[in-house]
Design a protein around this motif. Structure first.
Motif, mmCIF file in Angstrom:
data_model
loop_
_atom_site.group_PDB
_atom_site.id
_atom_site.type_symbol
_atom_site.label_atom_id
_atom_site.label_comp_id
_atom_site.label_asym_id
_atom_site.label_seq_id
_atom_site.Cartn_x
_atom_site.Cartn_y
_atom_site.Cartn_z
ATOM 1 N N ASP A 180 0.587 -1.182 -0.302
ATOM 2 C CA ASP A 180 -0.257 -0.292 -0.102
ATOM 3 C C ASP A 180 0.897 1.375 0.178
ATOM 4 O O ASP A 180 0.371 2.445 -0.598
ATOM 5 C CB ASP A 180 -0.787 -0.012 1.324
ATOM 6 N N THR A 181 2.161 1.071 0.460
ATOM 7 C CA THR A 181 2.551 2.646 0.973
ATOM 8 C C THR A 181 4.343 2.119 0.073
ATOM 9 O O THR A 181 5.025 3.512 -0.114
ATOM 10 C CB THR A 181 3.147 2.542 2.419
ATOM 11 N N GLY A 182 5.182 1.710 -0.325
ATOM 12 C CA GLY A 182 6.470 1.312 -1.190
ATOM 13 C C GLY A 182 7.254 1.682 0.362
ATOM 14 O O GLY A 182 8.296 1.375 -0.060
ATOM 15 N N GLN A 183 6.928 1.242 1.108
ATOM 16 C CA GLN A 183 8.203 1.243 2.682
ATOM 17 C C GLN A 183 8.364 -0.429 3.053
ATOM 18 O O GLN A 183 7.026 -0.566 3.166
ATOM 19 C CB GLN A 183 7.159 2.113 3.975
ATOM 20 N N CYS A 184 9.131 -0.418 3.390
ATOM 21 C CA CYS A 184 9.541 -2.292 3.583
ATOM 22 C C CYS A 184 9.609 -1.317 5.238
ATOM 23 O O CYS A 184 11.025 -1.622 5.603
ATOM 24 C CB CYS A 184 10.858 -2.143 2.789
ATOM 25 N N PRO A 185 9.255 -2.094 5.767
ATOM 26 C CA PRO A 185 9.276 -2.204 7.431
ATOM 27 C C PRO A 185 9.925 -2.718 7.506
ATOM 28 O O PRO A 185 10.585 -2.300 9.146
ATOM 29 C CB PRO A 185 7.969 -2.790 8.529
#
Ligand SMILES: NC(=O)C1=CN([C@@H]2O[C@H](COP(=O)(O)OP(=O)(O)OC[C@H]3O[C@@H](n4cnc5c(N)ncnc54)[C@H](O)[C@@H]3O)[C@@H](O)[C@H]2O)[C@H](O)CC1
Ligand SMILES: [K+]
Length: 494
Positions: free
Chosen positions: A168-173
């Motif tokens: 959804d965000t393009g971020q890798c936690p």
């Protein structure tokens, strides 16, 4: 893989889930059938990319992404491949449990995660761990495998979403797979097109699982991908007055370069006239470097006024500084209520003295400037770039460009476009100054705010890719973009 007509439409994860539900509830297609189609599409892609592969390792997560993996494993077994399949959890639920059963019926053996020691020997590794359901950083046992797969450098095919990337965000936690190929299903997820996605998605393919277009009726894509575009041909009778007059304001003591790049980009992007209002001390440097720029030394608002009167569009901020001189010019310029592009220190001053804009305004922050403009941390901005760019546009009533990998553009009504071009070589000084000049020039030539921002960001990024293709990303300089920019602006639409 026939290019899907939907390849420019991006959806949120919630929207994709709604499409899933519609397919099952409204079209009566069982989830297991969708899963079968997904596995078939992914297996076909595997055979296309790695035709000599005969040994595959499949890593299945606890949900439906894992289910896709089980069915792909069954297809591979039936096609005579050697299949090693490792499941993260001891049992699966729902459609994934059915899929697991079909893998075993095909003669497959589900190995426990504890059997994943080192890196299994395979021609292709299939990532069926997490898809749109990723909720947090992968647990250590998974992260360790992802790290080893990435370090191993062997071919990786990701199902739907590279595991570890938030779709959804393009971020890798946390740790995330860096796939060679990602086969995504039903619709493109917006998180695979911005932020950290570029380092993880690899070649992105979409298979709509043979679902009819009507499935999307009433669901407006959350974002759209920019398409190659340029300005229409110039009328033969054009003269310098008909292509607008940009006034670039900035260049405090010692920072003449930024405003010069901005002015030069505005010229190269087709503005009829470009004036520069800067410190007196910068005039010699500016005039010798680019005499086509009409550079004026201004010591304060009084000297700026007549220049403002003659201009159509302002490019305000490159090298402006936040001192008394820059602040006074900034206030005077904003009070004119003219069309403008606000960048760099023009944005830092705006963060200190927020206001909304009535005239056409484009703001072009990088994540750091966006953090100041929204009073959030850079990490927050990068953790959800889509909500950040929408917040910027709404808060300032401007068209907002959130620069970075997969630059995003938003208008105050929530419309979002994503730039698919650009490269890390562009993360160097001066690139932003060019973009400011380009967008200002497009406004001066008659584009309205949204079009000027989309066309400007696209041309700028495509020029950056052309320049990088010519000599590499390292050592790419802002001025390297000027020639390809000119070419792109004069190409007939392909
Ligand atoms: N729904 C359909 O008709 C289709 C779905 N497809 C595939 O299904 C996935 C989405 O499946 P879902 O079960 O919703 O989630 P995931 O498989 O992505 O995630 C599994 C499960 O894992 C849990 N979880 C999430 N993050 C973590 C974590 N970091 N650590 C541990 N556990 C985690 C969470 O409970 C998730 O539910 C979609 O991507 C497609 O691949 C079909 O392909 C098409 C039809
Ligand atoms: K996956």
């Amino acid at each position: 893989m026939t290019p899907s007509p939907h390849r420019h439409e991006l959806y949120s994860v919630d929207q994709v889930r709604a499409l899933d539900r519609r397919a099952i509830d409204a079209l009566g297609i069982p989830g297991i059938e969708l899963m079968r189609r997904a596995a078939a599409a992914a297996f076909a892609s595997l055979q296309r990319h790695w035709p000599r592969a005969r040994r595959i390792a499949v890593y299945c997560g606890p949900g439906n992404n894992g289910g896709d993996g089980f069915l792909l494993g069954a297809l591979a077994l039936q096609a005579g491949y050697q299949v090693m399949l490792f499941a993260l959890s001891g049992e699966s639920r729902g459609d994934a449990a059915t899929a697991r059963g079909r893998f075993e019926e095909a003669g497959g053996q589900v190995q426990p995660w504890s059997a994943v020691t080192g890196l299994p020997v395979a021609d292709v590794h299939v990532d069926a761990l997490y898809g749109t359901g990723l909720a947090r950083a992968p647990e250590p046992a998974v992260a360790d495998l992802l790290w080893r797969l990435n370090a191993g450098g062997e071919p990786i095919l990701a199902l739907d979403v590279p595991s570890g990337l938030n779709a959804d965000t393009g971020q890798c936690p946390g740790e995330a797979i860096s796939a060679d190929v990602t086969v995504s299903f039903i619709a493109h997820k917006r998180g695979l097109h911005t932020g950290q996605a570029a380092d993880h998605v690899g070649v992105l393919e979409l298979d709509t699982l043979a679902l009819p277009d009507e499935l999307r009726d009433g669901i407006v894509p959350d974002a759209e991908v920019l398409q190659p575009a340029t300005l229409p041909p110039r009328p033969r009778h054009a003269h310098k007055g008909s292509n607008g007059h940009v006034l670039a304001i900035g260049g405090d003591l010692g920072t003449a370069g930024a405003i010069r790049l901005c002015g030069e980009a505005a010229l190269r992007a087709g503005a009829g006239l470009v004036s520069v209002a800067t410190r007196e001390a910068n005039l010699i440097a500016l005039n010798s470097a680019r005499p086509e720029l009409m550079a004026h030394g201004v010591d304060g608002p009084q000297a700026l006024q007549p220049l403002l009167q003659r201009a159509d569009v302002l490019a305000l901020g490159p090298g402006l500084g936040q001192g008394a001189w820059g602040h006074a010019l900034w206030l005077t310029a904003l009070d004119m209520g003219m069309p403008m592009v606000l960048d760099a220190d023009g944005l830092n001053l705006l963060a200190r003295e927020p206001r909304t804009f009535e005239a056409t305004t484009v703001i072009t922050p990088h994540p750091g400037e966006a953090a100041r403009l929204l009073e959030r941390s850079i990490a927050d901005i990068e953790a959800n770039r889509y909500s950040a760019v929408r917040a910027l546009a709404r808060k300032y009533n401007a068209v907002a460009v959130l620069k970075g990998a997969g630059s995003l553009i938003a208008d105050p009504h929530g419309r979002v476009a994503v730039c698919p071009w650009g490269n890390p070589g562009m993360a160097t000084g001066g690139m932003g100054d060019l973009l400011t000049g380009i967008v200002a020039a497009l406004l001066a030539q008659g584009c309205e705010g949204w079009a000027a921002a989309c066309l400007g960001v696209g041309l700028h990024a495509r020029a950056g890719d052309a320049a990088a293709a010519d000599g590499g990303e390292r050592g790419l300089l802002a001025t390297d973009l000027l020639a390809p920019l000119r070419w792109l602006l004069n190409e007939r639409n392909a």
